[in-house]
Design a protein around this motif. Structure first.
Motif, PDB file in Angstrom:
ATOM      1  N   THR A 170       0.842  -1.206   0.000  1.00 49.60           N
ATOM      2  CA  THR A 170       0.000   0.000   0.000  1.00 49.60           C
ATOM      3  C   THR A 170       0.872   1.249   0.000  1.00 49.60           C
ATOM      4  O   THR A 170       0.647   2.173  -0.788  1.00 49.60           O
ATOM      5  CB  THR A 170      -0.913   0.012   1.231  1.00 49.60           C
ATOM      6  N   THR A 222      -5.736  -4.296  -3.796  1.00 50.96           N
ATOM      7  CA  THR A 222      -4.704  -3.631  -2.975  1.00 50.96           C
ATOM      8  C   THR A 222      -4.313  -2.249  -3.491  1.00 50.96           C
ATOM      9  O   THR A 222      -4.232  -1.309  -2.710  1.00 50.96           O
ATOM     10  CB  THR A 222      -3.469  -4.536  -2.843  1.00 50.96           C
ATOM     11  N   LEU A 259      -6.997   1.982  -3.444  1.00 48.40           N
ATOM     12  CA  LEU A 259      -7.006   3.200  -2.616  1.00 48.40           C
ATOM     13  C   LEU A 259      -5.721   4.016  -2.785  1.00 48.40           C
ATOM     14  O   LEU A 259      -5.789   5.236  -2.954  1.00 48.40           O
ATOM     15  CB  LEU A 259      -7.248   2.821  -1.141  1.00 48.40           C
ATOM     16  N   SER A 277      -4.165   2.816  10.020  1.00 46.92           N
ATOM     17  CA  SER A 277      -3.504   1.747   9.273  1.00 46.92           C
ATOM     18  C   SER A 277      -4.087   0.393   9.645  1.00 46.92           C
ATOM     19  O   SER A 277      -4.093  -0.532   8.834  1.00 46.92           O
ATOM     20  CB  SER A 277      -1.999   1.763   9.517  1.00 46.92           C
ATOM     21  N   THR A 287      -7.234  -0.444  10.245  1.00 50.66           N
ATOM     22  CA  THR A 287      -8.536  -0.788   9.662  1.00 50.66           C
ATOM     23  C   THR A 287      -8.405  -1.540   8.344  1.00 50.66           C
ATOM     24  O   THR A 287      -8.969  -2.641   8.210  1.00 50.66           O
ATOM     25  CB  THR A 287      -9.405   0.481   9.500  1.00 50.66           C
ATOM     26  N   PRO A 288      -7.686  -1.007   7.368  1.00 45.85           N
ATOM     27  CA  PRO A 288      -7.559  -1.782   6.121  1.00 45.85           C
ATOM     28  C   PRO A 288      -6.822  -3.091   6.339  1.00 45.85           C
ATOM     29  O   PRO A 288      -7.150  -4.100   5.699  1.00 45.85           O
ATOM     30  CB  PRO A 288      -6.787  -0.860   5.180  1.00 45.85           C
ATOM     31  N   GLU A 317      -6.864  -4.894   9.038  1.00 47.07           N
ATOM     32  CA  GLU A 317      -7.835  -5.814   9.672  1.00 47.07           C
ATOM     33  C   GLU A 317      -8.776  -6.401   8.629  1.00 47.07           C
ATOM     34  O   GLU A 317      -8.999  -7.611   8.599  1.00 47.07           O
ATOM     35  CB  GLU A 317      -8.674  -5.023  10.681  1.00 47.07           C
ATOM     36  N   LEU A 318      -9.290  -5.527   7.784  1.00 39.93           N
ATOM     37  CA  LEU A 318     -10.202  -5.985   6.719  1.00 39.93           C
ATOM     38  C   LEU A 318      -9.501  -7.026   5.854  1.00 39.93           C
ATOM     39  O   LEU A 318     -10.062  -8.079   5.542  1.00 39.93           O
ATOM     40  CB  LEU A 318     -10.639  -4.802   5.841  1.00 39.93           C
ATOM     41  N   PHE A 319      -8.280  -6.702   5.464  1.00 40.97           N
ATOM     42  CA  PHE A 319      -7.515  -7.582   4.580  1.00 40.97           C
ATOM     43  C   PHE A 319      -7.267  -8.927   5.267  1.00 40.97           C
ATOM     44  O   PHE A 319      -7.496  -9.996   4.669  1.00 40.97           O
ATOM     45  CB  PHE A 319      -6.183  -6.896   4.216  1.00 40.97           C
ATOM     46  N   ASN A 363     -16.097  -9.223   5.575  1.00 42.44           N
ATOM     47  CA  ASN A 363     -14.970  -8.315   5.346  1.00 42.44           C
ATOM     48  C   ASN A 363     -14.480  -8.390   3.911  1.00 42.44           C
ATOM     49  O   ASN A 363     -14.083  -7.378   3.331  1.00 42.44           O
ATOM     50  CB  ASN A 363     -13.825  -8.645   6.310  1.00 42.44           C
ATOM     51  N   LEU A 395     -14.427  -5.207   1.510  1.00 37.64           N
ATOM     52  CA  LEU A 395     -13.182  -4.731   0.889  1.00 37.64           C
ATOM     53  C   LEU A 395     -13.327  -4.666  -0.632  1.00 37.64           C
ATOM     54  O   LEU A 395     -12.986  -3.656  -1.259  1.00 37.64           O
ATOM     55  CB  LEU A 395     -12.040  -5.676   1.274  1.00 37.64           C
ATOM     56  N   SER A 406     -13.778  -1.178  -2.637  1.00 35.28           N
ATOM     57  CA  SER A 406     -12.726  -0.817  -3.603  1.00 35.28           C
ATOM     58  C   SER A 406     -13.313  -0.593  -4.982  1.00 35.28           C
ATOM     59  O   SER A 406     -12.961   0.374  -5.667  1.00 35.28           O
ATOM     60  CB  SER A 406     -11.678  -1.920  -3.665  1.00 35.28           C
TER      61      SER A 406
END
Lengths: 516, 244
Positions: free
Chosen positions: A59, A141, A144, A209, A211-212, A214-216, A226, A230, A234
């Motif tokens: 990222t 990925t 964003l 940092s 949150t994404p 965790e989602l991933f 999740n 995601l 996206s």
């Protein structure tokens, strides 16, 4: 949209198997390099953390590259007028540019995530659904970072176009953004184990940092909610970005590509310089006029300087602690401070010399190469000037850093804090020039093709990596005991190799003319 | 001023070879405005590039003001100026800096730079734009800037590839004036053009090239004869046309 995109990629193709073989080798080496690091983490029992950590790294990497390249890849490409004259809707052209931009960022993300996935699968033997899930997550990925990078990069390009000191403001903007990213990445929980989460600012950064990530992580572990969040988020974001950009594209394109003119110039004649000074001055102006060129090259040198500076200020032990390698653990395993210090010159040299300005210095001339060849200056002088720019930019900074480290981290190998990076900088500068003379890209329509996407840049990076690996491999393969001798031979060998390469380059007369 | 003897240049491609220039010989003397005319792909630009020292050639000799281009290219380049048909300049540089750069490379004194920039940039009416980045220039303005840079170091031989393309009528007239002036002061001009009217009015010597070989060469009166240059050109460049 796909016709235009395919046309773009086909225009990059050139005959000759050598360049593609080299590019394939570079990709393999880069994947292996990332894979080795990931494997090391797996061996330490942290395989489950590898994909999230590399997702975070991907990222940040795609964000940085998106910021520096978005204005050149999305806007101001030379064949825009030609494409607009074809029977394509304007939005189709815009969509094609967005797709090309996204694909180039996806490539960076894939370089990091594919090896991470491989390591995860190797150690944890996941269920069958992991593989399609991971592949789909790879595609989301860069979304964003692309969007944020495009907005920031375009804003900076707009500032450059509009204001008199725009170029300086653009550089200040880049430095501020990158510094913020570095601080953010350092302050995020991943680096400090949440140690800074208690403070308001760093706690916010930590949460941002997390949150994404965790989602991933949850999506990768089979959490359908999740995963859908995601993917759906996206896709929606990307679609919104594409639609909005499509609406404002031409306004933004005009704003970014229009050059500020005054048309009230009063003739003044500057002091005369010699031809050599004139050539060097021109090279520096061309270099600093392109933020993409600057950040693709000197950025790593600055990283090297920061590493050296941090090492000098904090000391090796503190650096090791921050990297999660407590020195006490190393001492207990019989590793001495001198042995740790042995690797510092290699670390500095690696970052300082990986990306020389010379790897695309011929390519960046593009169609102007003919004008350069028509001047009454010899080829060798042109080469010397291009080498000089690289050395003037890189050497003084690294010598200063090395001297600082010598004072602050005295060890058996202190002189090599200066000598080894200097030797590798010289070698990589000559190597980059030679490779670019062999594999130039002159017919670019956007600078990013010459600076980021050319075979010469890939090949130079790969060969530099291999050159760094050689002494390390020798050290461990042959269990060398005299590490000081190895450093000395490596330093002298790098300089000798540079001299040989320079001899070959300067002996081959007429190469620039052949390229026209 | 310019001697070309038996110049030959062949380009190799995947489909075989193309002889772009075939045993070409001609001579440009001081004071000549020499027009070089031919159809698209005839070999004009290849010839000009070889003379300018930017392209190697297979065989033959080229000398500029007595200096062999192959043996002493730097000295030959000091004596000439070459302006391409679509000059590629440095978009990120300001025009004033570009002119300073050219002046430094050709070792032009500060006094000469001032007077020549004032004269030529003033004549082309771009003095006010010299402080702007070249990237902001139109095609015609870039052409003018390239011409100013070429004239600034007072070349003995000025080589121009399609110089009138992109120039407005006033600038074209100004350029013709500068060309005559350069020749009257002992220099020479060798230029390619598709605009036969201009060649007819401006040139004292002309050569017509077809498929890499000369099909006509001489003074304008010798080549044109009693007809027009256009008629002669069409007759010679049609398939099977006889050489003059």
């Amino acid at each position: 949209m796909f016709k235009l995109t395919i046309l773009y990629y086909r225009s990059l193709l050139k005959p000759g198997i050598t360049r593609y073989a080299l590019m394939a080798l570079v990709i393999v080496v880069m994947l292996a390099s990332v894979g080795t690091q990931a494997f090391g983490m797996g061996m330490l029992g942290a395989a489950s953390s590898v994909p999230p950590l590399f997702f975070l790294a991907a990222t940040f990497l795609t964000l940085i590259t998106a910021i520096t390249s978005s204005s050149k890849q999305l806007f101001g490409f030379r064949d825009l007028d030609t494409q607009l004259s074809w029977p394509f809707a304007a939005r189709t052209i815009v969509a094609s540019r967005i797709l090309i931009f996204y694909v180039s960022e996806l490539a960076f993300a894939a370089m990091l995530l594919l090896p991470a996935y491989a390591v995860y699968a190797w150690f944890l033997r996941p269920e069958w659904w992991f593989y399609p899930t991971a592949l789909i997550l790879l595609f989301v990925t860069p979304v964003l970072p692309c969007i944020v990078g495009a907005i920031l990069g375009s804003l900076l390009a707009f500032v450059t176009a509009k204001f008199r000191l725009g170029k300086a403001l653009e550089y200040i903007g880049f430095i501020v953004i990158f510094a913020a990213i570095m601080v953010f990445s350092f302050a995020s929980g991943q680096m400090t184990g949440g140690a800074l989460a208690g403070s308001p600012v760093f706690g916010f950064m930590d949460k941002l940092s997390s949150t994404p990530i965790e989602l991933f992580t949850n999506a990768l572990n089979g959490d359908v909610y999740n995963f859908c969040l995601l993917i759906g988020g996206s896709v929606l974001l990307f679609a919104a970005f594409a639609v909005i950009l499509g609406r404002v594209f031409f306004k933004v394109n005009s704003a970014i590509t229009s050059k500020r003119t005054r048309s009230d110039y009063k003739l003044k004649i500057s002091k005369r310089s010699g031809a050599f000074a004139a050539l060097i001055g021109k090279e520096f102006r061309i270099y600093f006029a392109s933020p993409l060129y600057v950040f693709n090259t000197i950025f790593l040198v600055i990283i090297a300087a920061l590493i050296g500076g941090a090492g000098g200020v904090l000391g090796i032990e503190k650096i090791l602690s921050l990297l999660g390698l407590p020195p006490e653990t190393l001492y207990e395993n019989g590793i001495t401070l001198d042995q740790i210090a042995f690797f510092f010159p290699f670390l500095l040299a690696y970052f300082a010399a990986l990306s020389p300005t010379t790897s695309c210095t011929i390519s960046i001339e593009g169609k102007r190469l003919e004008s350069l060849v028509a001047l009454p200056v010899s080829e060798s002088r042109v080469y010397i000037v291009k080498l000089a720019v690289n050395l003037i930019l890189y050497l003084p900074l690294m010598i200063l850093v090395g001297l600082f480290m010598m004072l602050r981290i005295p060890s058996l190998y202190s002189p090599y804090y200066v000598a080894l990076p200097a030797a590798y900088i010289i070698l990589s500068a000559v190597l980059g020039l030679g490779i670019n003379l062999l594999l130039p890209k002159l017919n670019w329509t956007s600078e990013s093709q010459a600076i980021k996407q050319s075979a010469s840049v890939f090949a130079t990076t790969f060969i530099n990596m291999a050159l760094f690996a050689v002494p390390i491999i020798i050290l461990f393969a042959f269990k060398i005991e005299n590490w000081g001798a190895l450093l000395l031979i490596t330093t002298l060998g790098a300089v000798a190799l540079a001299a040989v390469l320079w001899g070959i380059i300067s002996a081959y007369k007429g190469r620039l003319r052949e390229l026209l | 001023m310019l001697q070309i003897r038996n110049l030959t240049k062949t380009f190799k491609s995947g489909k075989g070879e193309k002889r772009a220039v075939d045993n070409l010989s001609l001579s440009v003397s001081p004071g000549d405005i020499y027009g070089f005319i031919g159809h698209n792909g005839a070999g004009k630009t290849t010839t000009l590039r070889a003379c300018a020292g930017v392209m190697a050639y297979d065989s033959g000799e080229i000398s500029v003001d007595g200096v062999d281009v192959a043996r002493d290219p730097i000295e030959a380049k000091r004596r000439l100026a070459y302006v391409q048909d679509n000059p590629e300049l440095y978009d990120n540089l300001k025009a004033e800096y570009y002119l300073k750069f050219i002046g430094d490379v050709y070792n032009v004194s500060e006094g000469d730079r001032r007077s020549r920039i004032e004269k030529y940039a003033g004549g082309f009416e771009i003095i006010g734009n010299l402080g702007d980045p070249i990237g902001s220039y139109s095609h015609g303005m870039k052409q003018k800037l390239a011409l100013v840079a070429a004239l600034m170091h007072a070349p003995r031989l000025l080589m121009l590839d399609e110089p009138f393309v992109g120039l407005d009528p006033k600038a074209a007239l100004t350029l013709k004036g500068y060309m005559r002036e350069l020749c009257e002061s002992g220099g020479a001009i060798f230029f390619s053009t598709h605009v036969l009217d201009v060649a007819e009015k401006l040139c004292n010597r002309v050569a017509i090239i077809k498929n890499g070989a000369l099909v006509a060469e001489g003074t304008m009166e010798e080549v044109r004869g009693t007809t027009s240059l256009e008629a002669v050109f069409m007759e010679l460049t049609e398939a099977g046309g006889a050489n003059v």
